[in-house]
Scaffold this active site. Structure first.
Site, PDB file in Angstrom:
ATOM      1  N   TYR A 154       0.801  -1.064  -0.301  1.00  0.00           N
ATOM      2  CA  TYR A 154      -0.024  -0.137   0.014  1.00  0.00           C
ATOM      3  C   TYR A 154       0.943   1.252  -0.126  1.00  0.00           C
ATOM      4  O   TYR A 154       0.377   2.392  -0.067  1.00  0.00           O
ATOM      5  CB  TYR A 154      -1.040  -0.017   1.154  1.00  0.00           C
ATOM      6  CG  TYR A 154      -1.933  -1.092   1.567  1.00  0.00           C
ATOM      7  CD1 TYR A 154      -2.311  -1.928   0.342  1.00  0.00           C
ATOM      8  CD2 TYR A 154      -2.761  -1.336   2.671  1.00  0.00           C
ATOM      9  CE1 TYR A 154      -2.619  -2.684   0.322  1.00  0.00           C
ATOM     10  CE2 TYR A 154      -3.832  -2.817   2.597  1.00  0.00           C
ATOM     11  CZ  TYR A 154      -3.755  -3.000   1.308  1.00  0.00           C
ATOM     12  OH  TYR A 154      -4.818  -4.570   1.714  1.00  0.00           O
ATOM     13  N   LYS A 203       4.265 -15.599   2.586  1.00  0.00           N
ATOM     14  CA  LYS A 203       3.937 -16.405   1.375  1.00  0.00           C
ATOM     15  C   LYS A 203       5.314 -15.744   0.931  1.00  0.00           C
ATOM     16  O   LYS A 203       5.804 -15.902   0.090  1.00  0.00           O
ATOM     17  CB  LYS A 203       2.803 -15.174   0.557  1.00  0.00           C
ATOM     18  CG  LYS A 203       1.994 -16.374  -0.896  1.00  0.00           C
ATOM     19  CD  LYS A 203       1.804 -16.899  -0.759  1.00  0.00           C
ATOM     20  CE  LYS A 203       1.094 -17.629  -1.908  1.00  0.00           C
ATOM     21  NZ  LYS A 203       0.802 -19.060  -1.785  1.00  0.00           N
ATOM     22  N   ASP A 235      -2.467 -18.081   2.248  1.00  0.00           N
ATOM     23  CA  ASP A 235      -3.877 -19.079   2.237  1.00  0.00           C
ATOM     24  C   ASP A 235      -4.263 -19.934   3.152  1.00  0.00           C
ATOM     25  O   ASP A 235      -5.342 -19.916   3.080  1.00  0.00           O
ATOM     26  CB  ASP A 235      -3.692 -19.260   0.452  1.00  0.00           C
ATOM     27  CG  ASP A 235      -1.705 -19.845   0.271  1.00  0.00           C
ATOM     28  OD1 ASP A 235      -1.139 -19.814   0.938  1.00  0.00           O
ATOM     29  OD2 ASP A 235      -2.070 -21.155  -0.304  1.00  0.00           O
ATOM     30  N   ASP A 259      -4.657  -6.732   6.386  1.00  0.00           N
ATOM     31  CA  ASP A 259      -5.598  -5.934   5.655  1.00  0.00           C
ATOM     32  C   ASP A 259      -7.087  -7.087   5.847  1.00  0.00           C
ATOM     33  O   ASP A 259      -8.197  -7.359   5.804  1.00  0.00           O
ATOM     34  CB  ASP A 259      -6.027  -5.636   4.506  1.00  0.00           C
ATOM     35  CG  ASP A 259      -6.938  -4.319   4.234  1.00  0.00           C
ATOM     36  OD1 ASP A 259      -7.342  -4.436   4.833  1.00  0.00           O
ATOM     37  OD2 ASP A 259      -6.741  -3.725   3.228  1.00  0.00           O
ATOM     38  N   ASP A 263     -10.292  -8.361   8.740  1.00  0.00           N
ATOM     39  CA  ASP A 263     -11.999  -8.493   8.188  1.00  0.00           C
ATOM     40  C   ASP A 263     -12.356  -9.974   8.406  1.00  0.00           C
ATOM     41  O   ASP A 263     -13.294 -10.185   8.826  1.00  0.00           O
ATOM     42  CB  ASP A 263     -11.967  -7.744   6.878  1.00  0.00           C
ATOM     43  CG  ASP A 263     -11.856  -6.575   6.519  1.00  0.00           C
ATOM     44  OD1 ASP A 263     -11.408  -5.529   7.872  1.00  0.00           O
ATOM     45  OD2 ASP A 263     -12.469  -5.966   5.851  1.00  0.00           O
TER      46      ASP A 263
END
Ligand code: NAD
Length: 377
Positions: A154, A203, A235, A259, A263
């Site tokens: 980001y 990852k 994942d 992020d 959520d």
């Protein structure tokens, strides 16, 4: 503990009522904080700060230098929420850099808040709100997601161009070892106050940045022998959150993975009005706020659930002031009040007692007096 043995503190707290339901929920959080302060003999010195839509209305901009200065001179800041209804509020006719959300991003940046903490707790009494089956949730879960907030994808360089007539976009994901180390240290410290397990999510089978993440986390883990550290691919973590959420204590991860996972974890609890959050920098300072927004659809109706903000205040006591007993008192009061059957509209179910936002704050403040008396006798 005897009441006389508690060290009395003066807490300099900035508070931001903000927009929508913000002023209502902040009022209740202060009511509860005051009850804790009184019971344990501390003093809170409050300073009101203006941010978001309220700041646009008053000063024409969503964040003023005055608010930044006052926030920096506070020990911690407690916030309601900012923003309005994008389809009806005049704030959203302004350019993006002058809208309420720009104020929030601006204050996070000005205060260098790099560690975002989002607890996802399933209360036994609210188990029916959880979308997962009972055999999966078993005795509930209590997860702390720690998301790196100022680096990664980001904040990396980005560009969109046309190459050989084909539109092409590039984002870059960069982390240096210092950015990883400072949040890893925070995560291990926090795990030490909880169930002593850190799951670092990356990852590493694909990304260089994740391989660096993993090796720096291992270096930090070596200095915390009492904390269990495991690594999990992102994942797999997304799957495990809905398959066996009880296995997690602290989840440590980079900005974008955090992020998405935070959520996902909060939705698994099923109760948006119950979820607290904190953003910390490398001092004891933190900005504490509910995970939800300003809920303009119910603003001014005295029906919002103030518990997410009240639990954010408990996080503030624990992480900015090291007042663990006082924080625990608030958390225990929330459990006791839910157990006694009191519910705001968003978490209401058959056979329970419906209360307003202000009634919930009052009941919690009264419950704190009882609980605190029990531990100080
Ligand atoms: P929201 O979280 O405000 O509301 C989503 C739904 O949940 C609404 O139906 C609302 O009534 C309900 N809800 C939220 N909090 C509740 C509570 N405490 N008690 C009872 N019900 C509650 O999300 P939204 O509607 O997408 O956003 C509204 C505004 O909030 C937007 O301007 C958005 O930008 C802003 N926002 C601010 C923050 C923040 O201040 N950190 C975070 C998210 C959204």
């Amino acid at each position: 503990m005897k009441k006389g043995m508690v060290i009395k503190m003066e807490l300099k707290i900035g508070y931001i009522p903000g927009d929508g339901i913000g002023p209502e929920i902040i009022k209740e959080a202060k009511k509860v904080l005051d009850a804790v302060m009184k019971q344990y003999g501390h003093v809170a010195v409050y300073k009101e700060l203006v941010l978001g839509g309220a700041s646009i209305d008053a000063f024409g901009i969503p964040l003023t230098e005055e608010t930044i200065r006052e926030a920096k001179s506070s020990d911690a800041v407690l916030m309601g929420s900012i923003g309005g209804d994008a389809s009806t509020s005049p704030w959203y006719q302004l350019p993006p850099s002058l809208r309420p959300e720009a104020g929030l991003l601006g204050i996070r940046k000005a205060l260098n808040l790099f560690a975002n903490l989002r607890p996802a707790v399933l209360y036994e009494e609210l188990a029916e709100s959880c979308p997962l089956k009972q055999e999966i949730i078993q005795d509930g879960f209590d997860i702390m997601i720690m998301r790196e907030l100022t680096g990664g994808l980001y904040f990396g360089e980005r560009k969109t161009s046309v190459e050989n007539g084909i539109r092409t976009a590039v984002d870059t994901l960069t982390y240096n070892e210092e950015e990883i180390r400072r949040i890893a240290i925070r995560a291990f410290d926090i795990a030490g106050k909880r169930n002593k397990k850190v799951t670092s999510v990356d990852k590493a089978n694909v990304l260089d940045s994740s391989r660096l993440w993993r090796s720096v986390v291992d270096e930090v883990a070596a200095t915390y022998p009492e904390i269990r550290c495991e690594h999990m691919l992102v994942d797999n973590c997304a799957m495990q959150l809905v398959r066996n959420p009880g296995q997690f204590d602290v989840i440590l991860t980079e900005n974008m993975f955090g992020d998405i996972l935070s959520d996902e974890a909060s939705m698994v609890t099923g109760s948006i009005g119950m979820l607290a959050s904190a953003s910390l920098n490398d001092s004891k300072f933190g900005l504490y706020e509910p995970s939800h927004g300003s809920a303009p659809d119910i603003a001014g109706m005295d029906i919002a659930n103030p518990i997410a903000t009240i639990l954010s205040a408990a996080m503030m006591l624990r992480f900015s002031f090291d007042l663990d007993l006082e924080a625990q008192t608030i958390e225990n009061a929330v459990k006791a009040v839910l157990k006694a059957g009191f519910r705001t509209k968003d978490i209401m179910s058959e056979g329970k007692t419906l209360v307003s936002c202000s009634e919930m704050g009052t009941i919690l403040a009264q419950t704190i007096e009882t609980i605190a008396m029990e531990v100080t006798i």
